[in-house]
Structures are given as structure tokens and as C-alpha cells.
Design a protein around this motif. Sequence first.
Motif, mmCIF file in Angstrom:
data_model
loop_
_atom_site.group_PDB
_atom_site.id
_atom_site.type_symbol
_atom_site.label_atom_id
_atom_site.label_comp_id
_atom_site.label_asym_id
_atom_site.label_seq_id
_atom_site.Cartn_x
_atom_site.Cartn_y
_atom_site.Cartn_z
ATOM 1 N N GLY A 200 0.828 -1.213 0.000
ATOM 2 C CA GLY A 200 0.000 0.000 0.000
ATOM 3 C C GLY A 200 0.860 1.260 0.000
ATOM 4 O O GLY A 200 0.542 2.245 -0.665
ATOM 5 N N ASP A 201 1.973 1.216 0.736
ATOM 6 C CA ASP A 201 2.901 2.360 0.762
ATOM 7 C C ASP A 201 3.424 2.642 -0.652
ATOM 8 O O ASP A 201 3.485 3.798 -1.091
ATOM 9 N N ILE A 202 3.831 1.566 -1.331
ATOM 10 C CA ILE A 202 4.407 1.735 -2.674
ATOM 11 C C ILE A 202 3.355 2.298 -3.636
ATOM 12 O O ILE A 202 3.640 3.194 -4.437
ATOM 13 N N LEU A 203 2.127 1.803 -3.521
ATOM 14 C CA LEU A 203 1.059 2.317 -4.399
ATOM 15 C C LEU A 203 0.735 3.777 -4.068
ATOM 16 O O LEU A 203 0.418 4.573 -4.960
ATOM 17 N N LEU A 204 0.834 4.139 -2.783
ATOM 18 C CA LEU A 204 0.586 5.536 -2.409
ATOM 19 C C LEU A 204 1.689 6.458 -2.967
ATOM 20 O O LEU A 204 1.415 7.572 -3.420
ATOM 21 N N MET A 205 2.927 5.973 -2.962
ATOM 22 C CA MET A 205 4.021 6.764 -3.562
ATOM 23 C C MET A 205 3.695 7.079 -5.016
ATOM 24 O O MET A 205 3.910 8.178 -5.497
ATOM 25 N N LYS A 206 3.171 6.081 -5.702
ATOM 26 C CA LYS A 206 2.802 6.249 -7.112
ATOM 27 C C LYS A 206 1.651 7.257 -7.229
ATOM 28 O O LYS A 206 1.693 8.175 -8.037
ATOM 29 N N LYS A 207 0.640 7.070 -6.394
ATOM 30 C CA LYS A 207 -0.549 7.915 -6.464
ATOM 31 C C LYS A 207 -0.200 9.385 -6.198
ATOM 32 O O LYS A 207 -0.725 10.292 -6.832
ATOM 33 N N LEU A 208 0.708 9.620 -5.261
ATOM 34 C CA LEU A 208 1.078 10.999 -4.922
ATOM 35 C C LEU A 208 1.990 11.616 -5.979
ATOM 36 O O LEU A 208 2.314 12.798 -5.917
ATOM 37 N N ASP A 209 2.440 10.798 -6.927
ATOM 38 C CA ASP A 209 3.281 11.273 -8.027
ATOM 39 C C ASP A 209 4.497 12.057 -7.478
ATOM 40 O O ASP A 209 4.770 13.191 -7.883
ATOM 41 N N LEU A 210 5.198 11.421 -6.544
ATOM 42 C CA LEU A 210 6.263 12.108 -5.812
ATOM 43 C C LEU A 210 7.482 12.407 -6.684
ATOM 44 O O LEU A 210 7.845 11.626 -7.557
ATOM 45 N N ASP A 211 8.100 13.530 -6.402
ATOM 46 C CA ASP A 211 9.356 13.874 -7.071
ATOM 47 C C ASP A 211 10.534 13.167 -6.399
ATOM 48 O O ASP A 211 11.555 12.911 -7.024
ATOM 49 N N MET A 212 10.379 12.929 -5.102
ATOM 50 C CA MET A 212 11.455 12.301 -4.314
ATOM 51 C C MET A 212 10.823 11.297 -3.351
ATOM 52 O O MET A 212 9.737 11.550 -2.822
ATOM 53 N N ILE A 213 11.524 10.203 -3.126
ATOM 54 C CA ILE A 213 10.979 9.153 -2.248
ATOM 55 C C ILE A 213 12.049 8.665 -1.281
ATOM 56 O O ILE A 213 13.105 8.192 -1.708
ATOM 57 N N GLY A 214 11.779 8.789 0.014
ATOM 58 C CA GLY A 214 12.727 8.320 1.028
ATOM 59 C C GLY A 214 12.237 7.020 1.656
ATOM 60 O O GLY A 214 11.098 6.946 2.122
ATOM 61 N N ILE A 215 13.105 6.012 1.634
ATOM 62 C CA ILE A 215 12.742 4.711 2.210
ATOM 63 C C ILE A 215 13.884 4.261 3.108
ATOM 64 O O ILE A 215 15.020 4.128 2.652
ATOM 65 N N GLY A 216 13.589 4.054 4.373
ATOM 66 C CA GLY A 216 14.659 3.623 5.275
ATOM 67 C C GLY A 216 14.165 2.563 6.236
ATOM 68 O O GLY A 216 12.976 2.539 6.578
ATOM 69 N N PRO A 217 15.063 1.677 6.679
ATOM 70 C CA PRO A 217 14.664 0.679 7.673
ATOM 71 C C PRO A 217 14.395 1.332 9.018
ATOM 72 O O PRO A 217 15.055 2.312 9.383
ATOM 73 N N PHE A 218 13.420 0.814 9.735
ATOM 74 C CA PHE A 218 13.168 1.276 11.101
ATOM 75 C C PHE A 218 14.205 0.655 12.035
ATOM 76 O O PHE A 218 14.401 -0.558 12.036
#
Length: 339
Positions: A200-218
Motif C-alpha cells: 500500500g505504501d508503494i502504491l501511495l508513492m505512485k498515487k502521490l506522483d512524488l518527485d522524491m521518495i525516502g525509504i529507510g529501515p526502522f
Amino acid sequence: MTKREIIECLRGRGKACLAPTDDLFAAADAARKKYCGDEVHIRGVIEFSNYCRRDCLYCGLRRSNAKLKRYRMSPDEIVRVAAGAGSVPTVVLQSGEDEHYTIRDLDRIITRIKKQTGAAITLSIGERPALEYKALRQAGADRYLLKFETSDKELFKRLKPDSSYEERMRCLEDLRKTGYQVGSGTMVGLPGQSDGILAGDILLMKKLDLDMIGIGPFIPHPDTPLKNMGVGVRHAVHLRDKGLRVIALARIVTRNAHIPATTALGTIDPNGRQKGLRCGANVIMPNLTPQKYRKLYAIYPDKICINENFSDCRGCVERLIRSLGRTIATGRGNSLKSL
Ligand code: 5AD
Ligand code: FES
């Protein structure tokens, strides 16, 4: 990709042609090359205050963490550090949600940095009213990072008890409307986070049409309520691989967003950032914060680069980029989406 296909890839199996992890990573690397090229963008980060009015369960800067010594850099010091950074094409100004700095303060800081360096400016200072976003954009800020952290509303509420998912989305919308290049993203490995939620997170990144995407381990911080969530070597390997798969899938799904190989990835694996850059990432963010403050910006424990200074980090990331056969970007690294 469908949600089901994304979930299969997150688990490293399934028929969606991307089953074995190596194939997924190769596909992501090819997508990165096709849509972003071989340039790696360098963004220098100044962590200018560790005060935060929020109490997010996962974060070491949460206001309830009385053990942390707090600091604020003065406007003069912030400008001096930015101007002393040589020709770094982007300066990222990051802090906890600290209302000590007024819009006038931030306006002056941005104006002076722009004038003295000509660098692009990215803000990462949390949730603010729309009018303030507008004023800071007018002052010259180009980009804004505000992670949604998780796309699952219930998990969001649990982890960010004094914040709301709807308000976060409102902020992202306002930032977009105001003309910023917008970045958002998630943490991977949060307690209670399923593969379905990550998809769902990945699909939301797509939906928001982001210019930049930060992904980090907790990474659990010992002075937070989540301190016992996930420790040990096996967990770290699993977490790293999952984080890399999320980066790879984000690249494949969003195509040309700027995606950094995060410091958190470099913290759980000494080669984590190299691995990130080889499975979809095209940005790296060396730390510009003066050394005396670095250990105090303890979002999570054992952060890398605590004993280094900016020229160490800059040299280190430049070597890292070259060692992968990639090139150091010289331009500002604006959004690759048509603005
Ligand atoms: N581990 C990893 N990342 C964290 N962040 C906050 N706490 C942690 C943690 N314990 C991330 C969040 C936030 C960014 C500044 O740092 O995604 O947006
Ligand atoms: Fe800081 Fe490598 S980036 S030492």
C-alpha cells in the motif's frame, strides 16, 4: 503492478517475472538507468535543531525523550555551514518540528543561503500551515520532504499519537499546490507493518506522483517505547533485504522519482548504501551538520558518520559513487517529472 504482485515481490517469490530477489534488483537497476541515468545526486543535510514538539513512538527526538540533550543552531551558524560546504548543489535543512524558528527566521536563512551559494534548498521541518509553506516557497525553498511514514491509517495513529494521517495528506497536498518538488516515503520494518501495508505504501508513492521518495529501515531507539522491537543479526539481514526490495519496487513502479540510498540503510549494513544504489536508488545524502551536534541528532542509534566532518563524508560518498562506476551529478538534481 498490482498490489498482489507487489506483495509477491516483497516476499521474494511469485510469478510476476521478478521472483528471485536478484531479478528484482536487476530490473530495478535497469529502470534506474533508463529513467534517471548513471548520475548520482549529492544532497548535503544540515540537521539544525533536534527539538521536536511531537511524540512519535519510533523516534529518538520525541519530546518525551528527556535523556536527549537538545540543541539549536543559530541562523548565522546555519548559513555559515551551508556556505562553507563548497559547491554542494542541494542543501537540505532538516529539524524536528521546532516552532522556535519563525517564518521570518526561516525566510532569512533561506534567502541568505540562496544568495551566497545558489544551491537548491530542500526543507524537512514537518507539518506547518499552508500559508507558511507558501511563505517559505516565496523565500526561495525549492523542495520539501515530509514522509507519510506508513499508508496504514491505524498504524499511523498508533505510532504518531499526536498527529493525524489526514493532516499529513493535507500538508502533502498543500506543498504540491504551492509549487514545491515534493518528497515523501516510509520506514520499513515498523512493528505491526505487514507486506500488504508495505505494498500500500508503494502504491501511495505512485498515487502521490512524488518527485522524491525516502525509504529507510526502522531502527529501534533504546529511549523510545519501541526499544524492544526487532533486534539481532538475523533481523538486521531480513530488514535490510526487505528495505532493498521496497526501494527496488518503488523504482519500478514510480520510474523517475529521485530515491536516496539512505543513511539508515548504511547504518544497518556497512555496504547498505552501495546496495541501495544498485537496486534503484540515485541519490546520496552526506551529512553537513557540524560534528559537535551530530551525535545529538539521534533519531535512531548507531547512526553512521558521527565522528566524521563534512569533507570526510563528501569524499566518502564521492568514492562510493565512483566505485560503483557511476558519475557524480553536477547539476542541481531537480525533479525528473515535468513540473
Ligand atoms: N529508525 C529509522 N528511521 C527513523 N525515522 C524516525 N525514527 C526512526 C527510526 N527509529 C525517520 C522517519 C522520519 C525521518 C526524519 O527519520 O521516517 O521521517
Ligand atoms: Fe560520512 Fe561516509 S558518508 S563517512
